[in-house]
Motif scaffolding. Structure first.
Motif, mmCIF file in Angstrom:
data_model
loop_
_atom_site.group_PDB
_atom_site.id
_atom_site.type_symbol
_atom_site.label_atom_id
_atom_site.label_comp_id
_atom_site.label_asym_id
_atom_site.label_seq_id
_atom_site.Cartn_x
_atom_site.Cartn_y
_atom_site.Cartn_z
ATOM 1 N N ALA A 122 1.028 -1.300 -0.065
ATOM 2 C CA ALA A 122 0.059 0.111 0.126
ATOM 3 C C ALA A 122 0.832 1.500 0.063
ATOM 4 O O ALA A 122 0.283 2.429 -0.181
ATOM 5 C CB ALA A 122 -1.034 0.120 1.219
ATOM 6 N N ASN A 123 2.165 1.209 0.125
ATOM 7 C CA ASN A 123 2.949 2.485 0.219
ATOM 8 C C ASN A 123 3.139 3.206 -1.325
ATOM 9 O O ASN A 123 3.049 4.302 -1.218
ATOM 10 C CB ASN A 123 4.595 1.897 0.640
ATOM 11 N N TRP A 124 2.855 2.221 -2.168
ATOM 12 C CA TRP A 124 2.805 2.816 -3.604
ATOM 13 C C TRP A 124 1.721 3.769 -3.810
ATOM 14 O O TRP A 124 1.594 4.992 -4.338
ATOM 15 C CB TRP A 124 3.019 1.881 -4.638
ATOM 16 N N PRO A 125 0.302 3.279 -3.603
ATOM 17 C CA PRO A 125 -0.673 4.305 -3.924
ATOM 18 C C PRO A 125 -0.738 5.422 -3.067
ATOM 19 O O PRO A 125 -1.013 6.665 -3.143
ATOM 20 C CB PRO A 125 -2.013 3.507 -3.771
ATOM 21 N N ILE A 126 -0.207 5.192 -1.633
ATOM 22 C CA ILE A 126 -0.105 6.320 -0.826
ATOM 23 C C ILE A 126 0.988 7.386 -1.007
ATOM 24 O O ILE A 126 0.617 8.610 -0.920
ATOM 25 C CB ILE A 126 0.199 5.742 0.661
ATOM 26 N N GLY A 127 1.880 6.837 -1.428
ATOM 27 C CA GLY A 127 3.137 7.595 -2.221
ATOM 28 C C GLY A 127 2.645 8.704 -3.345
ATOM 29 O O GLY A 127 3.069 9.619 -3.286
ATOM 30 N N ILE A 128 1.795 8.137 -4.069
ATOM 31 C CA ILE A 128 1.226 8.572 -5.373
ATOM 32 C C ILE A 128 0.301 9.739 -5.134
ATOM 33 O O ILE A 128 0.431 10.876 -5.313
ATOM 34 C CB ILE A 128 0.355 7.602 -6.102
ATOM 35 N N ALA A 129 -0.389 9.777 -3.838
ATOM 36 C CA ALA A 129 -1.235 10.836 -3.151
ATOM 37 C C ALA A 129 -0.200 12.036 -2.888
ATOM 38 O O ALA A 129 -0.501 13.023 -2.898
ATOM 39 C CB ALA A 129 -2.329 10.179 -2.182
ATOM 40 N N PHE B 145 2.404 17.430 -2.715
ATOM 41 C CA PHE B 145 3.750 17.925 -2.782
ATOM 42 C C PHE B 145 4.032 18.783 -4.154
ATOM 43 O O PHE B 145 4.913 19.747 -4.184
ATOM 44 C CB PHE B 145 5.011 16.998 -2.705
ATOM 45 N N ILE B 146 3.346 18.562 -5.276
ATOM 46 C CA ILE B 146 3.445 19.333 -6.492
ATOM 47 C C ILE B 146 3.013 20.428 -6.248
ATOM 48 O O ILE B 146 3.615 21.474 -6.593
ATOM 49 C CB ILE B 146 2.772 18.609 -7.742
ATOM 50 N N LEU B 147 1.672 20.647 -5.590
ATOM 51 C CA LEU B 147 1.383 21.853 -5.300
ATOM 52 C C LEU B 147 1.943 22.506 -4.255
ATOM 53 O O LEU B 147 2.255 23.849 -4.578
ATOM 54 C CB LEU B 147 0.017 21.656 -4.654
ATOM 55 N N LEU B 148 2.604 22.002 -3.381
ATOM 56 C CA LEU B 148 3.326 22.551 -2.272
ATOM 57 C C LEU B 148 4.579 23.201 -2.791
ATOM 58 O O LEU B 148 4.948 24.418 -2.515
ATOM 59 C CB LEU B 148 3.466 21.689 -0.986
ATOM 60 N N PHE B 149 5.282 22.290 -3.505
ATOM 61 C CA PHE B 149 6.659 22.830 -3.957
ATOM 62 C C PHE B 149 6.708 24.035 -5.159
ATOM 63 O O PHE B 149 7.491 24.689 -5.209
ATOM 64 C CB PHE B 149 7.560 21.738 -4.263
ATOM 65 N N THR B 150 5.652 23.734 -5.850
ATOM 66 C CA THR B 150 5.491 24.957 -6.690
ATOM 67 C C THR B 150 4.867 26.372 -6.219
ATOM 68 O O THR B 150 5.713 27.283 -6.574
ATOM 69 C CB THR B 150 4.271 24.533 -7.893
ATOM 70 N N GLN B 151 4.342 26.285 -5.232
ATOM 71 C CA GLN B 151 4.017 27.509 -4.307
ATOM 72 C C GLN B 151 5.347 27.945 -3.729
ATOM 73 O O GLN B 151 5.562 29.264 -3.761
ATOM 74 C CB GLN B 151 2.807 27.366 -3.566
ATOM 75 N N ALA B 152 6.240 27.125 -3.125
ATOM 76 C CA ALA B 152 7.460 27.713 -2.489
ATOM 77 C C ALA B 152 8.476 27.845 -3.629
ATOM 78 O O ALA B 152 9.673 28.439 -2.847
ATOM 79 C CB ALA B 152 7.908 26.487 -1.524
ATOM 80 N N GLY B 153 8.472 27.701 -4.970
ATOM 81 C CA GLY B 153 9.609 27.937 -5.637
ATOM 82 C C GLY B 153 10.571 26.911 -5.657
ATOM 83 O O GLY B 153 11.406 27.211 -6.307
ATOM 84 N N LEU B 154 10.304 25.579 -5.264
ATOM 85 C CA LEU B 154 11.218 24.465 -5.362
ATOM 86 C C LEU B 154 10.854 23.674 -6.445
ATOM 87 O O LEU B 154 10.308 22.667 -6.487
ATOM 88 C CB LEU B 154 10.988 23.718 -4.176
ATOM 89 N N TYR B 155 11.174 24.163 -7.792
ATOM 90 C CA TYR B 155 10.779 23.628 -9.112
ATOM 91 C C TYR B 155 11.440 22.411 -9.192
ATOM 92 O O TYR B 155 10.472 21.399 -9.947
ATOM 93 C CB TYR B 155 10.908 24.482 -10.224
ATOM 94 N N ALA B 156 12.232 22.056 -8.760
ATOM 95 C CA ALA B 156 13.084 20.735 -9.187
ATOM 96 C C ALA B 156 12.306 19.526 -8.265
ATOM 97 O O ALA B 156 12.202 18.645 -9.035
ATOM 98 C CB ALA B 156 14.579 20.516 -8.872
ATOM 99 N N GLN C 101 8.109 15.151 -8.477
ATOM 100 C CA GLN C 101 7.021 14.265 -7.825
ATOM 101 C C GLN C 101 6.444 13.565 -9.186
ATOM 102 O O GLN C 101 5.870 12.509 -8.940
ATOM 103 C CB GLN C 101 6.069 15.341 -7.127
ATOM 104 N N ILE C 102 6.310 14.313 -10.196
ATOM 105 C CA ILE C 102 5.805 13.635 -11.571
ATOM 106 C C ILE C 102 6.815 12.288 -11.716
ATOM 107 O O ILE C 102 6.031 11.383 -12.324
ATOM 108 C CB ILE C 102 5.975 14.558 -12.616
ATOM 109 N N LEU D 223 19.490 12.787 -5.566
ATOM 110 C CA LEU D 223 19.587 11.690 -4.475
ATOM 111 C C LEU D 223 18.142 10.909 -4.365
ATOM 112 O O LEU D 223 18.018 9.815 -4.188
ATOM 113 C CB LEU D 223 20.023 12.342 -2.955
ATOM 114 N N SER D 224 17.042 11.692 -4.541
ATOM 115 C CA SER D 224 15.664 11.174 -4.388
ATOM 116 C C SER D 224 15.503 10.215 -5.289
ATOM 117 O O SER D 224 14.834 9.015 -5.142
ATOM 118 C CB SER D 224 14.744 12.105 -4.386
#
Length: 218
Positions: A46-53, A58-69, A74-75, A145-146
């Protein structure tokens, strides 16, 4: 209803940490991320579907924070999650319905090191020249690294935990610098979960396959 109408409420402040508002997006990213890592440590599918959510938040969060990479990462994570999901259920070979924990091979280390170095350099240059990122190198390094850690996770390579630990050591101060305090706290928790995951996977580590002796029949 447009996508903006759906996303806008998630960006509203939920509470405040150290004088900085924490949005629903960051809170949900915190919860789903912690649950995902805990499930990985337990080798639960179940880690995989939870991870996708978690990736979507995080796509929304990091875009707003300017962490574009990190946002773009996340994609890639979503694609790797689909691969990992399949591998964990079909990658064990004939007669096995699960993938065993193994060590990273020398060949894999060579490719991972080369890809990580090239990826960090290329992303640093791209972020420095094409975006308003204030932390191009650190954003690029954590991305590389990720990605290498996620590949190892998909293949159940035990050293993937060490790569995650290295990434988390950088993520904690990076997110604090960007005033994402809850996310920084989350990654301190990730460090603990990574250590626990490393210990858990070590107990299940499969022995390395022995090479066939010379002259043995096929």
């Amino acid at each position: 209803m447009s996508l903006a109408d759906i996303v806008e409420p998630l960006q509203q402040p939920l509470f405040t940490v150290l004088g900085t508002p924490v949005s629903w997006t960051e809170f949900l990213g915190f919860g789903s991320g912690a649950l995902c890592v805990w499930l990985v440590a337990r080798q639960h599918l179940a880690n995989w579907p939870i991870g996708i959510a978690n990736n979507l938040f995080f796509i929304l969060l990091f875009t707003q924070a300017g962490l574009y990479a990190d946002a773009g990462l996340q994609i890639v994570f979503i694609a790797l999650a689909a691969y990992g999901w399949w591998t964990w259920t079909h990658g064990g070979g004939p007669g096995s319905d699960s993938l065993p924990v193994r060590r990273t091979t020398r060949t894999e280390w060579t490719w991972l090191a080369a890809a990580g170095a090239v990826g960090t350099l290329a992303l640093t240059l791209l972020l420095d020249r094409a975006t308003d990122s204030t932390v191009p190198f650190w954003d690029a390094l954590t991305t590389a690294l990720s990605l290498t850690a996620t590949y190892g996770q998909c293949r159940k390579r035990i050293e993937s935990w060490w790569l995650w630990i290295a990434a988390d050591v950088v993520y904690v101060p990076l997110y604090a610098y960007k005033e994402l305090y809850l996310t920084s706290l989350l990654y301190i928790g990730f460090l603990t979960l990574c250590v626990l995951g490393l210990r858990s996977w070590s107990r299940d580590l499969a022995p390395a396959p022995r090479p066939e002796p010379a002259g043995a029949p096929a």
